[in-house]
Write an enzyme that holds these catalytic residues in place. Structure first.
Site, mmCIF file in Angstrom:
data_model
loop_
_atom_site.group_PDB
_atom_site.id
_atom_site.type_symbol
_atom_site.label_atom_id
_atom_site.label_comp_id
_atom_site.label_asym_id
_atom_site.label_seq_id
_atom_site.Cartn_x
_atom_site.Cartn_y
_atom_site.Cartn_z
ATOM 1 N N ASN A 42 0.840 -1.185 0.000
ATOM 2 C CA ASN A 42 0.000 0.000 0.000
ATOM 3 C C ASN A 42 0.883 1.244 0.000
ATOM 4 O O ASN A 42 1.978 1.256 0.563
ATOM 5 C CB ASN A 42 -0.982 -0.003 1.176
ATOM 6 C CG ASN A 42 -0.361 -0.113 2.544
ATOM 7 O OD1 ASN A 42 0.557 -0.900 2.765
ATOM 8 N ND2 ASN A 42 -0.865 0.664 3.482
ATOM 9 N N GLU A 44 0.304 5.283 0.715
ATOM 10 C CA GLU A 44 -0.613 6.323 1.164
ATOM 11 C C GLU A 44 -0.215 7.685 0.605
ATOM 12 O O GLU A 44 0.916 7.883 0.154
ATOM 13 C CB GLU A 44 -0.642 6.369 2.687
ATOM 14 C CG GLU A 44 -1.193 5.102 3.299
ATOM 15 C CD GLU A 44 -1.236 5.116 4.798
ATOM 16 O OE1 GLU A 44 -1.916 4.250 5.358
ATOM 17 O OE2 GLU A 44 -0.578 5.972 5.441
ATOM 18 N N CYS A 53 -4.052 0.573 -2.569
ATOM 19 C CA CYS A 53 -3.902 -0.635 -1.754
ATOM 20 C C CYS A 53 -2.865 -1.591 -2.349
ATOM 21 O O CYS A 53 -2.588 -1.561 -3.547
ATOM 22 C CB CYS A 53 -5.235 -1.357 -1.654
ATOM 23 S SG CYS A 53 -6.525 -0.408 -0.841
ATOM 24 N N GLU A 55 -3.099 -4.807 -2.881
ATOM 25 C CA GLU A 55 -3.648 -5.754 -3.839
ATOM 26 C C GLU A 55 -3.679 -5.144 -5.241
ATOM 27 O O GLU A 55 -3.302 -5.789 -6.222
ATOM 28 C CB GLU A 55 -5.079 -6.165 -3.438
ATOM 29 C CG GLU A 55 -5.165 -6.819 -2.079
ATOM 30 C CD GLU A 55 -5.398 -5.847 -0.929
ATOM 31 O OE1 GLU A 55 -6.019 -6.279 0.062
ATOM 32 O OE2 GLU A 55 -4.970 -4.681 -0.996
ATOM 33 N N CYS A 84 -10.301 -4.505 0.701
ATOM 34 C CA CYS A 84 -11.385 -3.526 0.739
ATOM 35 C C CYS A 84 -12.316 -3.755 -0.453
ATOM 36 O O CYS A 84 -12.010 -4.540 -1.357
ATOM 37 C CB CYS A 84 -10.822 -2.108 0.722
ATOM 38 S SG CYS A 84 -10.155 -1.587 -0.880
ATOM 39 N N CYS A 87 -10.734 -3.095 -3.937
ATOM 40 C CA CYS A 87 -9.831 -4.180 -4.338
ATOM 41 C C CYS A 87 -10.610 -5.429 -4.713
ATOM 42 O O CYS A 87 -10.241 -6.135 -5.660
ATOM 43 C CB CYS A 87 -8.837 -4.486 -3.225
ATOM 44 S SG CYS A 87 -7.569 -3.218 -3.058
#
Length: 131
Positions: A42, A44, A53, A55, A84, A87
């Site tokens: 991930n 940010e 993310c 994934e 999430c 994803c």
């Protein structure tokens, strides 16, 4: 290549996470149909909506490398959480129903699948282009 190789790749990717706001580091690894593993973490951003993310990073890296078929995915986070919603949709569209291994900080695993995580999923074939 074993599932442990995939999990180790996701654990290694987790160490590269750029999680300066949440401190919630996630790593992912996806295995292409040809056996090659692609990693993601991930990343940010201060504009939180621009955060990506692990994934999606792994899958987008694989897609950028020319891969189009995938056999399994592993996701590593301290609590072993599942992907999430965003994803889940990306995984479904790019991978279809594949096995997903969720791994926590102690190495405990939980098996699921993209179909279980996103029931009644849709992809490009579910979109109507009629006006």
């Amino acid at each position: 290549m074993s599932k442990n190789d995939l999990i180790r790749a996701a654990q290694d990717a987790q160490k590269q996470a750029y999680a300066v706001y949440s401190n919630f580091c996630v790593g992912a690894a996806v295995r292409a149909a040809n056996g090659k593993i692609y990693q993601g973490c991930n990343v940010e951003n201060a504009s939180f909506g621009l955060t990506v993310c692990a994934e999606r990073t792994a899958l987008f890296t694989a897609i950028a490398a020319g891969e189009r078929e995938f056999s399994e995915l592993a996701v590593v986070s301290a609590p072993g959480v599942s992907p999430c919603g965003a994803c889940r949709q990306v995984i479904w569209e790019l991978c279809g129903d594949i096995p997903i291994t969720l791994v926590d900080a102690d190495g405990n695993t939980r098996e699921t699948s993209s179909a279980r995580l996103l029931p009644d999923a849709f992809g490009k074939e579910g979109l109507s282009h009629e006006t």
